[in-house]
Each structure stands twice: as structure tokens, then as C-alpha cells.
Design a protein around this motif. Structure first.
Motif, PDB file in Angstrom:
ATOM      1  N   GLU A 168       1.258  -1.133   0.192  1.00 14.75           N
ATOM      2  CA  GLU A 168      -0.233  -0.385  -0.318  1.00 14.75           C
ATOM      3  C   GLU A 168       1.012   1.299   0.153  1.00 14.75           C
ATOM      4  O   GLU A 168       0.200   2.463  -0.183  1.00 14.75           O
ATOM      5  CB  GLU A 168      -1.260  -0.144   1.078  1.00 14.75           C
ATOM      6  CG  GLU A 168      -0.595   0.300   2.631  1.00 14.75           C
ATOM      7  CD  GLU A 168       0.377  -1.088   3.276  1.00 14.75           C
ATOM      8  OE1 GLU A 168       0.652  -0.666   4.421  1.00 14.75           O
ATOM      9  OE2 GLU A 168      -0.069  -1.874   2.405  1.00 14.75           O
ATOM     10  N   LEU A 169       2.033   1.135   0.021  1.00 13.99           N
ATOM     11  CA  LEU A 169       3.105   1.814   0.713  1.00 13.99           C
ATOM     12  C   LEU A 169       4.096   2.092  -0.847  1.00 13.99           C
ATOM     13  O   LEU A 169       4.537   1.257  -1.464  1.00 13.99           O
ATOM     14  CB  LEU A 169       4.409   1.814   1.772  1.00 13.99           C
ATOM     15  CG  LEU A 169       3.024   2.110   2.810  1.00 13.99           C
ATOM     16  CD1 LEU A 169       3.925   2.477   3.430  1.00 13.99           C
ATOM     17  CD2 LEU A 169       2.490   3.601   2.881  1.00 13.99           C
ATOM     18  N   VAL A 170       3.691   3.310  -1.565  1.00 13.88           N
ATOM     19  CA  VAL A 170       5.121   3.346  -2.581  1.00 13.88           C
ATOM     20  C   VAL A 170       5.404   5.060  -2.647  1.00 13.88           C
ATOM     21  O   VAL A 170       5.340   5.984  -2.508  1.00 13.88           O
ATOM     22  CB  VAL A 170       3.909   3.869  -4.237  1.00 13.88           C
ATOM     23  CG1 VAL A 170       4.367   4.292  -5.624  1.00 13.88           C
ATOM     24  CG2 VAL A 170       3.637   2.421  -4.524  1.00 13.88           C
ATOM     25  N   ARG A 171       7.071   4.855  -3.210  1.00 15.59           N
ATOM     26  CA  ARG A 171       8.054   6.235  -2.639  1.00 15.59           C
ATOM     27  C   ARG A 171       8.534   6.639  -4.007  1.00 15.59           C
ATOM     28  O   ARG A 171       9.331   6.126  -4.898  1.00 15.59           O
ATOM     29  CB  ARG A 171       9.475   6.144  -1.065  1.00 15.59           C
ATOM     30  CG  ARG A 171       9.783   6.570  -1.638  1.00 15.59           C
ATOM     31  CD  ARG A 171      10.857   6.132  -0.408  1.00 15.59           C
ATOM     32  NE  ARG A 171      10.508   5.722   1.185  1.00 15.59           N
ATOM     33  CZ  ARG A 171      10.701   4.606   1.148  1.00 15.59           C
ATOM     34  NH1 ARG A 171      11.522   3.751   0.120  1.00 15.59           N
ATOM     35  NH2 ARG A 171       9.947   4.918   2.793  1.00 15.59           N
ATOM     36  N   LEU A 172       8.355   8.145  -4.122  1.00 12.91           N
ATOM     37  CA  LEU A 172       9.225   8.805  -5.263  1.00 12.91           C
ATOM     38  C   LEU A 172      10.333   8.816  -4.906  1.00 12.91           C
ATOM     39  O   LEU A 172      11.011   8.545  -3.546  1.00 12.91           O
ATOM     40  CB  LEU A 172       8.866   9.986  -4.924  1.00 12.91           C
ATOM     41  CG  LEU A 172       7.290  10.349  -5.460  1.00 12.91           C
ATOM     42  CD1 LEU A 172       6.514  11.658  -5.342  1.00 12.91           C
ATOM     43  CD2 LEU A 172       6.744   9.222  -7.115  1.00 12.91           C
ATOM     44  N   ALA A 173      11.534   7.998  -5.722  1.00 15.84           N
ATOM     45  CA  ALA A 173      12.608   8.295  -6.036  1.00 15.84           C
ATOM     46  C   ALA A 173      13.046   9.266  -5.352  1.00 15.84           C
ATOM     47  O   ALA A 173      12.730  10.651  -5.126  1.00 15.84           O
ATOM     48  CB  ALA A 173      13.606   8.136  -6.632  1.00 15.84           C
ATOM     49  N   ARG A 174      14.042   9.482  -3.927  1.00 17.57           N
ATOM     50  CA  ARG A 174      14.502  11.040  -3.551  1.00 17.57           C
ATOM     51  C   ARG A 174      15.962  11.657  -4.319  1.00 17.57           C
ATOM     52  O   ARG A 174      16.596  10.702  -4.815  1.00 17.57           O
ATOM     53  CB  ARG A 174      15.049  10.455  -2.237  1.00 17.57           C
ATOM     54  CG  ARG A 174      14.296  10.274  -0.862  1.00 17.57           C
ATOM     55  CD  ARG A 174      13.522  10.547  -0.185  1.00 17.57           C
ATOM     56  NE  ARG A 174      14.269  12.366   0.248  1.00 17.57           N
ATOM     57  CZ  ARG A 174      14.222  11.586   1.607  1.00 17.57           C
ATOM     58  NH1 ARG A 174      13.538  11.023   2.220  1.00 17.57           N
ATOM     59  NH2 ARG A 174      14.100  12.890   2.181  1.00 17.57           N
ATOM     60  N   ASP A 175      15.194  12.708  -4.381  1.00 21.37           N
ATOM     61  CA  ASP A 175      16.543  13.156  -5.050  1.00 21.37           C
ATOM     62  C   ASP A 175      17.599  13.879  -3.425  1.00 21.37           C
ATOM     63  O   ASP A 175      16.392  14.685  -2.926  1.00 21.37           O
ATOM     64  CB  ASP A 175      15.477  15.382  -5.729  1.00 21.37           C
ATOM     65  CG  ASP A 175      16.810  15.776  -6.195  1.00 21.37           C
ATOM     66  OD1 ASP A 175      17.573  16.145  -5.770  1.00 21.37           O
ATOM     67  OD2 ASP A 175      16.420  16.663  -6.670  1.00 21.37           O
ATOM     68  N   PRO A 176      18.457  13.520  -3.924  1.00 23.33           N
ATOM     69  CA  PRO A 176      19.155  13.712  -2.885  1.00 23.33           C
ATOM     70  C   PRO A 176      19.478  15.571  -2.535  1.00 23.33           C
ATOM     71  O   PRO A 176      20.062  15.961  -1.842  1.00 23.33           O
ATOM     72  CB  PRO A 176      21.305  13.477  -2.991  1.00 23.33           C
ATOM     73  CG  PRO A 176      21.000  13.380  -4.471  1.00 23.33           C
ATOM     74  CD  PRO A 176      19.250  12.859  -4.729  1.00 23.33           C
ATOM     75  N   ALA A 177      19.175  16.396  -3.091  1.00 25.92           N
ATOM     76  CA  ALA A 177      19.337  17.663  -3.293  1.00 25.92           C
ATOM     77  C   ALA A 177      18.548  18.684  -2.573  1.00 25.92           C
ATOM     78  O   ALA A 177      18.651  19.350  -1.953  1.00 25.92           O
ATOM     79  CB  ALA A 177      19.594  17.774  -4.582  1.00 25.92           C
ATOM     80  N   LEU A 178      17.168  18.012  -2.654  1.00 25.56           N
ATOM     81  CA  LEU A 178      15.869  18.155  -1.664  1.00 25.56           C
ATOM     82  C   LEU A 178      16.087  17.581  -0.028  1.00 25.56           C
ATOM     83  O   LEU A 178      15.571  16.232   0.210  1.00 25.56           O
ATOM     84  CB  LEU A 178      14.891  18.075  -2.507  1.00 25.56           C
ATOM     85  CG  LEU A 178      14.759  18.140  -3.836  1.00 25.56           C
ATOM     86  CD1 LEU A 178      13.502  18.360  -4.559  1.00 25.56           C
ATOM     87  CD2 LEU A 178      14.659  19.858  -4.182  1.00 25.56           C
ATOM     88  N   PRO A 179      15.114  18.009   0.917  1.00 26.50           N
ATOM     89  CA  PRO A 179      14.991  18.318   2.380  1.00 26.50           C
ATOM     90  C   PRO A 179      13.542  17.496   2.699  1.00 26.50           C
ATOM     91  O   PRO A 179      13.833  16.642   3.601  1.00 26.50           O
ATOM     92  CB  PRO A 179      15.276  19.772   2.822  1.00 26.50           C
ATOM     93  CG  PRO A 179      14.590  19.737   2.151  1.00 26.50           C
ATOM     94  CD  PRO A 179      15.404  20.060   0.441  1.00 26.50           C
ATOM     95  N   ILE A 180      13.382  16.636   1.707  1.00 27.70           N
ATOM     96  CA  ILE A 180      11.975  16.275   1.742  1.00 27.70           C
ATOM     97  C   ILE A 180      11.626  15.396   0.676  1.00 27.70           C
ATOM     98  O   ILE A 180      11.510  15.174  -0.786  1.00 27.70           O
ATOM     99  CB  ILE A 180      10.568  16.975   1.789  1.00 27.70           C
ATOM    100  CG1 ILE A 180      10.256  18.547   3.342  1.00 27.70           C
ATOM    101  CG2 ILE A 180       8.948  16.655   1.834  1.00 27.70           C
ATOM    102  CD1 ILE A 180      10.207  18.089   4.575  1.00 27.70           C
ATOM    103  N   GLY A 181      11.541  14.104   1.353  1.00 31.63           N
ATOM    104  CA  GLY A 181      10.683  13.506   0.278  1.00 31.63           C
ATOM    105  C   GLY A 181       9.315  12.696   0.363  1.00 31.63           C
ATOM    106  O   GLY A 181       8.571  13.161   1.090  1.00 31.63           O
TER     107      GLY A 181
END
Length: 250
Positions: A168-181
Motif C-alpha cells: 500500500e506504500l509507494v515512494r518517489l525516488a529521493r532527490d538528494p538535493a531536496l530536504p523532503i521526500g
């Protein structure tokens, strides 16, 4: 569009604003900026290092909640792109420097002019050596809207989805330049809430130690899972303390 920064906004009704700001300031290990806005309704939770990625707002109507600010270089072009992908405009006043929108499933977000934010704050090391940071917004999506909502955020941010240990959980791939996922969660069929909402997630090296610290500030445990604990803040707002790497978000 290119998203240059992400901010999580905590929206509080007037009668909750002062106490809630105190709670979240303590949990984040931050200070509070001077208020700003026509009615002094906005403030930032200022980290000890780096640029702010958490802000608070006093709202006059409704129960409040969580929304995201997406900081962009070209507000007009970003607005057109979001509309093309299925977003709906709520407010767009010339000179405001932001546009308030909803996603196809009804989650509120803002496109805002980027002001040069670029330095991620470091996690806080607490007594007892627990390290933690508020670093993720989870969008809670009605069951039947999940695929279309996930597709919208994937295309809007340009970040591919990654699987998790829970279907039930899907994550957007983290952008290492951004502070929030960004994490998306499909609600169960029994949940009849019509629109998407959101909650905050903390990454912590020791979940139980972090839970105890939050309890000292008035939060309560709602439910425990293997890798995270659902909490309720002093006015009933839910959030999660998760077992993830506070430095990378993984």
C-alpha cells in the motif's frame, strides 16, 4: 518543471497555533522565525544549520493539516504544467509569488517562487545518541484514486516510483538535493474519506527512544508496526516515527 526545493507546511487553526508551534519546534529541534504575512500568519521552523524546510501557518477555516510547497524557477510555466497533468488551481493572485492547487485526488500543494534555498539541514543528535529529522510527507490517497494520484506525482516531480516492503506504500525516488521526500499510501477500502490528505514522517535511528522523547512533549502512541510507530500530537494530529536513515532518507 524543475523543483529546486520542497517545504512541508503545517496548517493550524487559530486556537491551536501557539501550542502546536511549540510542540513541533521542540520535535524538530528548531527555533521559530519572526512571523510574516499580512496577518502574521506564517513562520518558519529554523534549523540550526541549512535552509528551512518546515513552515507553519495559522488558518482561519477548517481543521488544518499538511500541505507541500514546491519551489520552482518559473512559476507560470510550472502552473501550466501542473494543470496539464491534472491539478486544479484554488488561488492564483498576481504578485503573490505562489499558486495554490490541488492534485487530482484533492491533496493541497503550492507552487512558489524559488528564493535560492539549497542547503539541507543536518539531522539532530539528541541525548542518548538518537538521531532524527522530519524529512518526509506521506500523502494518504483514497483507495480507488491511488494509481492516478501516484502517476500525477511521478510526472509532476520527474521522480520515478520505488517499491517498499508494504504493497500500500509507494515512494518517489529521493532527490538528494531536496530536504523532503514524498511517500504515497493507499487507504483501505473501508476508509471513505473522499480526498487525499497528508501527514509528516520522521526518520530516526532508534524509534523507541524517539517515541519516548515525543511522549515527554505530550504526544501519544496510536499504533506500533515493525519499522514505524504512528503517533498523535497533543491536539490529535497523526504522524509517524520511522526507522530510516536520517541522513539519506532510505
Amino acid at each position: 518543471m524543475r523543483i529546486r526545493w520542497l517545504t512541508a507546511f503545517l496548517d493550524f487553526p487559530t486556537d491551536q497555533f501557539g501550542a502546536e508551534v511549540t510542540f513541533w519546534r521542540a520535535i524538530a529541534g528548531s527555533t521559530v522565525s519572526p512571523p510574516r504575512g499580512e496577518r502574521r500568519e506564517f513562520a518558519s521552523l529554523e534549523p540550526f544549520n541549512g535552509d528551512p524546510h518546515l513552515r507553519v501557518q495559522r488558518v482561519d477555516d477548517g481543521p488544518g493539516g499538511i500541505h507541500l510547497d514546491l519551489h520552482v524557477e518559473d512559476l507560470g510555466a510550472a502552473t501550466e504544467e501542473a494543470i496539464r497533468l491534472g491539478a486544479t488551481t484554488i488561488r492564483a493572485e498576481p504578485g503573490d509569488g505562489y499558486v495554490t492547487m490541488t492534485s487530482p485526488a484533492g491533496f493541497v500543494f503550492c507552487l512558489v517562487d524559488w528564493q535560492g534555498e539549497s542547503e539541507r539541514s543536518r539531522p539532530i543528535r539528541w541525548p542518548g545518541d538518537t538521531i532524527s529529522i522530519i524529512d518526509q510527507v506521506c500523502i494518504d490517497v483514497p483507495h480507488d484514486a491511488f494509481e492516478s494520484e501516484t502517476d500525477f506525482w511521478e510526472r509532476l516531480t520527474g521522480r520515478p516510483t520505488t517499491s517498499t516492503s508494504r504493497p500500500e506504500l509507494v515512494r518517489l525516488a529521493r532527490d538528494p538535493a531536496l530536504p523532503i521526500g514524498i511517500l504515497l499510501q493507499r487507504r483501505g477500502r473501508e476508509d471513505t474519506t473522499a480526498t487525499a490528505s497528508g501527514h509528516l514522517d520522521l526518520a530516526a535511528t532508534a524509534v523507541e527512544d524517539e517515541v519516548a522523547r515525543h511522549a515527554d512533549w505530550g504526544a501519544e502512541v496510536v499504533e506500533r508496526f515493525e519499522n514505524w510507530t504512528v503517533m498523535r500530537d497533543p491536539v490529535g494530529r497523526r504522524y509517524c516515527i520511522t526507522s530510516r536513515n536520517p541522513r539519506t532518507g532510505d
